[in-house]
Scaffold this motif. Structure first.
Motif, PDB file in Angstrom:
ATOM      1  N   ILE A   1       0.839  -1.204   0.000  1.00 25.36           N
ATOM      2  CA  ILE A   1       0.000   0.000   0.000  1.00 25.36           C
ATOM      3  C   ILE A   1       0.871   1.250   0.000  1.00 25.36           C
ATOM      4  O   ILE A   1       0.661   2.191  -0.785  1.00 25.36           O
ATOM      5  N   GLY A   2       1.869   1.269   0.890  1.00 28.82           N
ATOM      6  CA  GLY A   2       2.766   2.415   0.932  1.00 28.82           C
ATOM      7  C   GLY A   2       3.505   2.596  -0.378  1.00 28.82           C
ATOM      8  O   GLY A   2       3.653   3.721  -0.877  1.00 28.82           O
ATOM      9  N   LEU A   3       3.970   1.495  -0.960  1.00 32.44           N
ATOM     10  CA  LEU A   3       4.678   1.551  -2.238  1.00 32.44           C
ATOM     11  C   LEU A   3       3.796   2.142  -3.327  1.00 32.44           C
ATOM     12  O   LEU A   3       4.235   3.002  -4.105  1.00 32.44           O
ATOM     13  N   SER A   4       2.550   1.714  -3.383  1.00 40.01           N
ATOM     14  CA  SER A   4       1.651   2.174  -4.438  1.00 40.01           C
ATOM     15  C   SER A   4       1.334   3.658  -4.300  1.00 40.01           C
ATOM     16  O   SER A   4       1.405   4.419  -5.281  1.00 40.01           O
ATOM     17  N   PHE A   5       1.002   4.093  -3.096  1.00 40.61           N
ATOM     18  CA  PHE A   5       0.659   5.500  -2.898  1.00 40.61           C
ATOM     19  C   PHE A   5       1.853   6.421  -3.129  1.00 40.61           C
ATOM     20  O   PHE A   5       1.753   7.440  -3.807  1.00 40.61           O
ATOM     21  N   PHE A   6       3.006   6.056  -2.578  1.00 33.59           N
ATOM     22  CA  PHE A   6       4.163   6.940  -2.671  1.00 33.59           C
ATOM     23  C   PHE A   6       4.755   6.991  -4.075  1.00 33.59           C
ATOM     24  O   PHE A   6       5.352   7.995  -4.457  1.00 33.59           O
ATOM     25  N   THR A   7       4.621   5.915  -4.835  1.00 31.45           N
ATOM     26  CA  THR A   7       5.072   5.949  -6.228  1.00 31.45           C
ATOM     27  C   THR A   7       4.342   7.040  -7.003  1.00 31.45           C
ATOM     28  O   THR A   7       4.957   7.847  -7.718  1.00 31.45           O
ATOM     29  N   ILE A   8       3.030   7.083  -6.841  1.00 26.81           N
ATOM     30  CA  ILE A   8       2.225   8.063  -7.563  1.00 26.81           C
ATOM     31  C   ILE A   8       2.457   9.476  -7.029  1.00 26.81           C
ATOM     32  O   ILE A   8       2.548  10.437  -7.803  1.00 26.81           O
ATOM     33  N   VAL A   9       2.592   9.606  -5.712  1.00 31.45           N
ATOM     34  CA  VAL A   9       2.872  10.917  -5.125  1.00 31.45           C
ATOM     35  C   VAL A   9       4.197  11.456  -5.655  1.00 31.45           C
ATOM     36  O   VAL A   9       4.308  12.641  -6.018  1.00 31.45           O
ATOM     37  N   GLY A  10       5.208  10.597  -5.718  1.00 32.88           N
ATOM     38  CA  GLY A  10       6.512  11.021  -6.217  1.00 32.88           C
ATOM     39  C   GLY A  10       6.472  11.464  -7.658  1.00 32.88           C
ATOM     40  O   GLY A  10       7.082  12.482  -8.033  1.00 32.88           O
ATOM     41  N   MET A  11       5.749  10.736  -8.489  1.00 34.13           N
ATOM     42  CA  MET A  11       5.630  11.118  -9.889  1.00 34.13           C
ATOM     43  C   MET A  11       4.863  12.426 -10.044  1.00 34.13           C
ATOM     44  O   MET A  11       5.273  13.323 -10.789  1.00 34.13           O
ATOM     45  N   GLN A  12       3.746  12.547  -9.334  1.00 27.69           N
ATOM     46  CA  GLN A  12       2.918  13.742  -9.469  1.00 27.69           C
ATOM     47  C   GLN A  12       3.671  14.990  -9.028  1.00 27.69           C
ATOM     48  O   GLN A  12       3.612  16.033  -9.680  1.00 27.69           O
ATOM     49  N   LYS A  13       4.403  14.897  -7.940  1.00 31.62           N
ATOM     50  CA  LYS A  13       5.145  16.059  -7.451  1.00 31.62           C
ATOM     51  C   LYS A  13       6.238  16.447  -8.434  1.00 31.62           C
ATOM     52  O   LYS A  13       6.487  17.637  -8.667  1.00 31.62           O
ATOM     53  N   SER A  14       6.883  15.465  -9.026  1.00 35.30           N
ATOM     54  CA  SER A  14       7.926  15.741 -10.006  1.00 35.30           C
ATOM     55  C   SER A  14       7.349  16.419 -11.249  1.00 35.30           C
ATOM     56  O   SER A  14       7.945  17.349 -11.795  1.00 35.30           O
ATOM     57  N   ILE A  15       6.194  15.948 -11.681  1.00 33.37           N
ATOM     58  CA  ILE A  15       5.526  16.569 -12.833  1.00 33.37           C
ATOM     59  C   ILE A  15       5.135  17.998 -12.503  1.00 33.37           C
ATOM     60  O   ILE A  15       5.271  18.912 -13.327  1.00 33.37           O
ATOM     61  N   ASP A  16       4.659  18.219 -11.275  1.00 41.10           N
ATOM     62  CA  ASP A  16       4.303  19.576 -10.841  1.00 41.10           C
ATOM     63  C   ASP A  16       5.507  20.511 -10.867  1.00 41.10           C
ATOM     64  O   ASP A  16       5.360  21.720 -11.047  1.00 41.10           O
ATOM     65  N   PHE A  17       6.696  19.954 -10.680  1.00 46.19           N
ATOM     66  CA  PHE A  17       7.926  20.743 -10.722  1.00 46.19           C
ATOM     67  C   PHE A  17       8.482  20.870 -12.136  1.00 46.19           C
ATOM     68  O   PHE A  17       9.593  21.356 -12.324  1.00 46.19           O
ATOM     69  N   GLY A  18       7.708  20.413 -13.109  1.00 52.58           N
ATOM     70  CA  GLY A  18       8.105  20.579 -14.505  1.00 52.58           C
ATOM     71  C   GLY A  18       9.117  19.577 -15.012  1.00 52.58           C
ATOM     72  O   GLY A  18       9.746  19.793 -16.051  1.00 52.58           O
ATOM     73  N   GLN A  19       9.270  18.451 -14.323  1.00 56.46           N
ATOM     74  CA  GLN A  19      10.241  17.442 -14.739  1.00 56.46           C
ATOM     75  C   GLN A  19       9.659  16.565 -15.855  1.00 56.46           C
ATOM     76  O   GLN A  19       8.456  16.310 -15.890  1.00 56.46           O
ATOM     77  N   PRO A  20      10.522  16.069 -16.751  1.00 61.79           N
ATOM     78  CA  PRO A  20      10.053  15.176 -17.817  1.00 61.79           C
ATOM     79  C   PRO A  20       9.646  13.820 -17.260  1.00 61.79           C
ATOM     80  O   PRO A  20       9.952  13.485 -16.104  1.00 61.79           O
ATOM     81  N   PHE A  21       9.019  13.025 -18.110  1.00 58.17           N
ATOM     82  CA  PHE A  21       8.481  11.748 -17.669  1.00 58.17           C
ATOM     83  C   PHE A  21       9.544  10.852 -17.061  1.00 58.17           C
ATOM     84  O   PHE A  21       9.317  10.236 -16.009  1.00 58.17           O
ATOM     85  N   TRP A  22      10.705  10.757 -17.698  1.00 59.04           N
ATOM     86  CA  TRP A  22      11.714   9.818 -17.205  1.00 59.04           C
ATOM     87  C   TRP A  22      12.241  10.217 -15.830  1.00 59.04           C
ATOM     88  O   TRP A  22      12.542   9.354 -15.005  1.00 59.04           O
ATOM     89  N   VAL A  23      12.314  11.520 -15.584  1.00 64.38           N
ATOM     90  CA  VAL A  23      12.725  11.971 -14.255  1.00 64.38           C
ATOM     91  C   VAL A  23      11.612  11.669 -13.245  1.00 64.38           C
ATOM     92  O   VAL A  23      11.872  11.204 -12.132  1.00 64.38           O
ATOM     93  N   ALA A  24      10.361  11.937 -13.641  1.00 63.30           N
ATOM     94  CA  ALA A  24       9.226  11.667 -12.762  1.00 63.30           C
ATOM     95  C   ALA A  24       9.156  10.179 -12.407  1.00 63.30           C
ATOM     96  O   ALA A  24       8.845   9.812 -11.264  1.00 63.30           O
ATOM     97  N   MET A  25       9.483   9.328 -13.376  1.00 66.26           N
ATOM     98  CA  MET A  25       9.474   7.889 -13.116  1.00 66.26           C
ATOM     99  C   MET A  25      10.514   7.512 -12.069  1.00 66.26           C
ATOM    100  O   MET A  25      10.240   6.755 -11.121  1.00 66.26           O
ATOM    101  N   ILE A  26      11.718   8.053 -12.223  1.00 65.65           N
ATOM    102  CA  ILE A  26      12.775   7.769 -11.251  1.00 65.65           C
ATOM    103  C   ILE A  26      12.381   8.281  -9.866  1.00 65.65           C
ATOM    104  O   ILE A  26      12.585   7.607  -8.845  1.00 65.65           O
TER     105      ILE A  26
END
Length: 205
Positions: free
Chosen positions: A95-120
């Motif tokens: 559960i923690g893995l699933s939620f935090f994966t998406i939170v990490g990607m969304q925050k990175s996208i909000d900061f204007g990062q490209p997809f590959w950075v958001a994935m990492i």
């Protein structure tokens, strides 16, 4: 409060439960268990925020400290039930893995990062806390074993991004990505599906 905030709180609680329970299995005291739970909950997000050059999320809001305390209290009060269903402990981690994966990607996208950075960043947010937990309790980090863990994070991140790029609502994309991470992680454990292990090459003498 938006859905990303909800995911972050739920992920914090789930990861804290996971860290505290693992610490309990190693017979840590309450304070030690709290430290392990907190490190598990905020470790990945802290690394993400440092890399994004922003203040770590938990330093702006004491609720994450409180959330970890609630997780500790939950384990103390319901320890008999949690121990009884010890085989399902990995569910909290999933559960923690699933939620935090998406939170990490969304925050990175909000900061204007490209997809590959958001994935990492998504994988780091989801997995780094678990690495810290395993190091603190002197175990080999689960992400480096043969189990499908980080790859579940990658898969869910791809599902989230594809749904978002196809014009689906952000809420739907985040939920779909989180469900994908959780489903793959749980399915791989239930079916004993692992990644191939590296083996040292044998040489003929």
């Amino acid at each position: 409060m938006n859905i990303t905030d909800i995911f972050e709180y739920l992920g914090t609680f789930a990861f804290a439960i996971s860290g505290i329970r693992f610490a309990a299995a190693k017979r840590f005291d309450w304070f030690g268990a709290y430290v392990v739970g907190f490190a598990t909950a905020i470790g990945g997000g802290t690394i993400r925020d440092v890399l994004l050059d922003t203040t770590p999320f938990w330093m702006n809001n004491a609720n994450y400290l409180i959330c970890t305390a609630v997780a500790l209290l939950t384990v103390i009060v319901f320890r008999k039930y949690i121990v009884k269903f010890n085989r399902t402990l990995f569910v909290f981690d999933a559960i923690g893995l699933s939620f935090f994966t998406i939170v990490g990607m969304q925050k990175s996208i909000d900061f204007g990062q490209p997809f590959w950075v958001a994935m990492i960043m998504g994988v780091l947010t989801g997995c780094a806390g678990g690495i810290m937990r395993d190091v603190l309790i002197n175990d080999v980090p689960i992400v480096f074993k043969k189990e499908i863990y980080a790859m579940a994070s990658v898969f869910g991140g791809i599902v989230f991004y594809v749904c978002w790029r196809l014009g689906m609502s952000l809420m739907f994309a985040e939920i779909a990505g989180a469900v994908a991470v959780f489903a793959l992680r749980v399915y791989s454990v239930m079916k004993n599906i692992d990644l191939p292990q590296m083996k040292e090459e044998e040489h003929d003498e």
